[in-house]
Design a protein around this motif. Structure first.
Motif, PDB file in Angstrom:
ATOM      1  N   SER A 200      15.152 -78.333  89.069  1.00  0.00           N
ATOM      2  CA  SER A 200      14.817 -77.678  89.531  1.00  0.00           C
ATOM      3  C   SER A 200      13.429 -76.825  87.335  1.00  0.00           C
ATOM      4  N   TYR A 201      12.724 -76.240  88.194  1.00  0.00           N
ATOM      5  CA  TYR A 201      11.705 -76.257  87.325  1.00  0.00           C
ATOM      6  C   TYR A 201      11.243 -75.113  87.379  1.00  0.00           C
ATOM      7  N   GLY A 202      11.086 -74.271  85.933  1.00  0.00           N
ATOM      8  CA  GLY A 202       9.786 -73.477  85.491  1.00  0.00           C
ATOM      9  C   GLY A 202       8.566 -73.646  85.766  1.00  0.00           C
ATOM     10  N   TYR A 203       7.710 -72.795  85.195  1.00  0.00           N
ATOM     11  CA  TYR A 203       6.064 -73.117  84.808  1.00  0.00           C
ATOM     12  C   TYR A 203       5.709 -72.059  83.776  1.00  0.00           C
ATOM     13  N   ARG A 204       4.904 -72.540  83.248  1.00  0.00           N
ATOM     14  CA  ARG A 204       3.662 -72.070  82.269  1.00  0.00           C
ATOM     15  C   ARG A 204       2.648 -72.056  82.651  1.00  0.00           C
ATOM     16  N   PHE A 205       1.899 -70.770  83.067  1.00  0.00           N
ATOM     17  CA  PHE A 205       0.544 -70.601  83.652  1.00  0.00           C
ATOM     18  C   PHE A 205      -0.145 -69.578  82.267  1.00  0.00           C
ATOM     19  N   ASP A 206      -1.669 -70.829  82.113  1.00  0.00           N
ATOM     20  CA  ASP A 206      -2.250 -70.218  80.992  1.00  0.00           C
ATOM     21  C   ASP A 206      -3.259 -70.094  81.633  1.00  0.00           C
ATOM     22  N   THR A 207      -4.125 -69.122  81.679  1.00  0.00           N
ATOM     23  CA  THR A 207      -4.675 -68.632  81.906  1.00  0.00           C
ATOM     24  C   THR A 207      -6.060 -68.337  80.833  1.00  0.00           C
ATOM     25  N   PRO A 208      -7.745 -67.824  81.242  1.00  0.00           N
ATOM     26  CA  PRO A 208      -8.615 -66.857  79.918  1.00  0.00           C
ATOM     27  C   PRO A 208      -7.901 -66.345  79.459  1.00  0.00           C
ATOM     28  N   ASP A 209      -7.016 -65.610  79.799  1.00  0.00           N
ATOM     29  CA  ASP A 209      -6.637 -64.543  78.993  1.00  0.00           C
ATOM     30  C   ASP A 209      -5.272 -64.348  79.024  1.00  0.00           C
ATOM     31  N   ARG A 210      -4.236 -65.189  79.769  1.00  0.00           N
ATOM     32  CA  ARG A 210      -3.074 -64.652  79.474  1.00  0.00           C
ATOM     33  C   ARG A 210      -2.399 -66.197  79.765  1.00  0.00           C
ATOM     34  N   SER A 211      -1.310 -65.469  79.149  1.00  0.00           N
ATOM     35  CA  SER A 211       0.427 -66.667  79.121  1.00  0.00           C
ATOM     36  C   SER A 211       1.213 -66.735  80.079  1.00  0.00           C
ATOM     37  N   ILE A 212       1.738 -66.957  81.225  1.00  0.00           N
ATOM     38  CA  ILE A 212       2.965 -66.212  81.682  1.00  0.00           C
ATOM     39  C   ILE A 212       3.639 -68.020  81.681  1.00  0.00           C
ATOM     40  N   VAL A 213       4.749 -67.307  81.873  1.00  0.00           N
ATOM     41  CA  VAL A 213       6.492 -68.173  82.410  1.00  0.00           C
ATOM     42  C   VAL A 213       7.183 -67.083  83.109  1.00  0.00           C
ATOM     43  N   ILE A 214       7.324 -67.905  84.244  1.00  0.00           N
ATOM     44  CA  ILE A 214       8.545 -67.760  85.338  1.00  0.00           C
ATOM     45  C   ILE A 214       9.223 -69.122  85.936  1.00  0.00           C
ATOM     46  N   SER A 215      11.037 -68.051  85.142  1.00  0.00           N
ATOM     47  CA  SER A 215      11.926 -69.438  85.010  1.00  0.00           C
ATOM     48  C   SER A 215      12.730 -69.511  85.933  1.00  0.00           C
ATOM     49  N   GLY A 216      12.324 -69.517  87.742  1.00  0.00           N
ATOM     50  CA  GLY A 216      13.393 -69.679  88.602  1.00  0.00           C
ATOM     51  C   GLY A 216      14.649 -69.336  87.978  1.00  0.00           C
ATOM     52  N   ASP A 217      15.053 -69.653  88.842  1.00  0.00           N
ATOM     53  CA  ASP A 217      17.073 -70.265  88.260  1.00  0.00           C
ATOM     54  C   ASP A 217      17.579 -70.569  88.193  1.00  0.00           C
ATOM     55  N   THR A 218      17.841 -70.325  86.941  1.00  0.00           N
ATOM     56  CA  THR A 218      18.492 -70.643  85.234  1.00  0.00           C
ATOM     57  C   THR A 218      19.607 -70.461  85.160  1.00  0.00           C
ATOM     58  N   ASN A 219      19.947 -71.309  84.125  1.00  0.00           N
ATOM     59  CA  ASN A 219      20.953 -70.917  82.778  1.00  0.00           C
ATOM     60  C   ASN A 219      19.997 -70.509  81.614  1.00  0.00           C
ATOM     61  N   PRO A 220      20.184 -70.248  80.502  1.00  0.00           N
ATOM     62  CA  PRO A 220      19.852 -69.977  79.162  1.00  0.00           C
ATOM     63  C   PRO A 220      19.073 -72.040  78.973  1.00  0.00           C
ATOM     64  N   THR A 221      17.910 -71.769  78.697  1.00  0.00           N
ATOM     65  CA  THR A 221      18.145 -72.883  77.776  1.00  0.00           C
ATOM     66  C   THR A 221      16.741 -73.341  77.100  1.00  0.00           C
ATOM     67  N   PRO A 222      16.951 -74.213  76.367  1.00  0.00           N
ATOM     68  CA  PRO A 222      15.450 -73.851  75.143  1.00  0.00           C
ATOM     69  C   PRO A 222      14.332 -74.511  75.409  1.00  0.00           C
TER      70      PRO A 222
END
Length: 318
Positions: A200-222
């Motif tokens: 499983s993976y989460g994703y970080r989106f870096d756009t011209p004006d924002r940084s957005i992170v989405i976890s998906g299903d997960t236990n807490p992880t560093p």
């Protein structure tokens, strides 16, 4: 792009090469600033439970009038069409859904895959769909297309009404590893490994004006903390302990079966509060959540986190 964003992307590129408090209820309706070129659109905030007002997990990151989907739970295309019409987000018109990412291959996150492949084609999409996700995505894609072989042949034969755009059902499935997995003029997308019952993976989106992170299903992880580190938006799954204690076992499974699963592979409000305090997002959005009620979730999360958060609801825009 900020210095931090540049450093983060450089780190992940190297890896790739190497193998709310909500003080007022009105904040629940927070939206992206008018000047923002990037929007988070919650197409589905639900879980496997068949809740009528919460579609299956699906999120759209919309940048400069282009949509990027994360997950495709049940109802994804109709929710996208709903956002296009009710929120005026033309990028989410079904025929314009062309790029998607999937966090993992559990059915509640992927049941809408066939819908995403075929419905926009039926409506006029002319180009193949580009999809990125974990191992197994190619096999899932191949079998889905084969399952609809009669449909495809009927629509593309000499009498078929889609014979003039026969490529619109096709899919380029890309199986990924942690690191930068996609880049265009709008976004750089970085995948990070998460802790769930399968790859499983989460994703970080870096756009011209924002940084957005989405976890998906997960236990807490560093890795989630590292992906955010002061990001503009963190979208994270969560459940309350009271909900977990009250949840009946499905299908007559032995007592404690789901609790043990959840403790290994999902995140409680207490755990999310601790994670968010370290990750420091400007806004935390709760999605794919389970609780006894929205009020119980609000109260419980407030106990554990003093930053700004919202309980995400379908078709909200941030």
């Amino acid at each position: 792009m900020s210095h931090h964003q540049t450093s983060f992307l450089a780190m992940w590129a190297a890896l790739a090469v190497a193998g709310i408090v909500m003080p007022h209820a009105a904040q629940q309706r927070a939206s992206a600033p008018p000047s923002s070129t990037s929007k988070v659109v919650l197409l589905g905030t639900g879980t496997p439970a068949a809740t009528p007002d919460r579609s299956g997990p699906a999120t759209a990151i919309v940048v400069n009038d282009t949509a990027y989907l994360v997950d495709f739970g049940p109802g994804v295309v109709r929710r996208a069409s709903g956002a296009a019409s009710s929120r005026g987000i033309a990028a989410l018109e079904p025929t314009r859904l062309q790029v998607a990412f999937v966090t993992h291959l559990h059915s509640d996150h992927t049941v809408g895959y066939a819908d995403l492949i075929f419905s926009p084609w039926t409506l006029g999409r002319r180009v193949p769909l580009e999809v990125y996700g974990p191992r197994g995505l190619k096999g899932m894609t191949t079998h889905l297309i084969e399952a609809y072989r009669v449909d495809i042949e009927t629509r593309t034969n000499a009498d078929g009404n889609q014979r003039t755009f026969p490529d619109g059902y096709k899919v380029n499935a890309h199986e990924i590893a942690a690191g930068v997995v996609y880049r265009d003029n709008n976004v750089t997308v970085t995948a990070f490994a998460t802790a769930h019952a399968m790859e499983s993976y989460g994703y970080r989106f870096d756009t011209p004006d924002r940084s957005i992170v989405i976890s998906g299903d997960t236990n807490p992880t560093p890795a989630t903390i590292d992906a955010c580190r002061g990001c503009d938006v963190l979208i994270h799954e969560v459940h309350t302990s009271a909900w977990l204690a009250a949840r009946p076992e499905s299908g007559g499974a032995p007592p404690g079966t789901f609790r043990r699963f959840s403790e290994k592979y999902h995140t409680t409000t207490e755990q999310l509060g601790e994670l968010a305090l370290r990750a420091k997002p400007r806004l935390l959005i709760l999605y794919h959540y389970n609780s006894l009620s929205p009020e119980e979730l609000q109260s419980d999360m407030t106990k554990h986190y003093s930053g700004q958060f919202v309980i995400g609801r379908d078709l909200e825009v941030y």
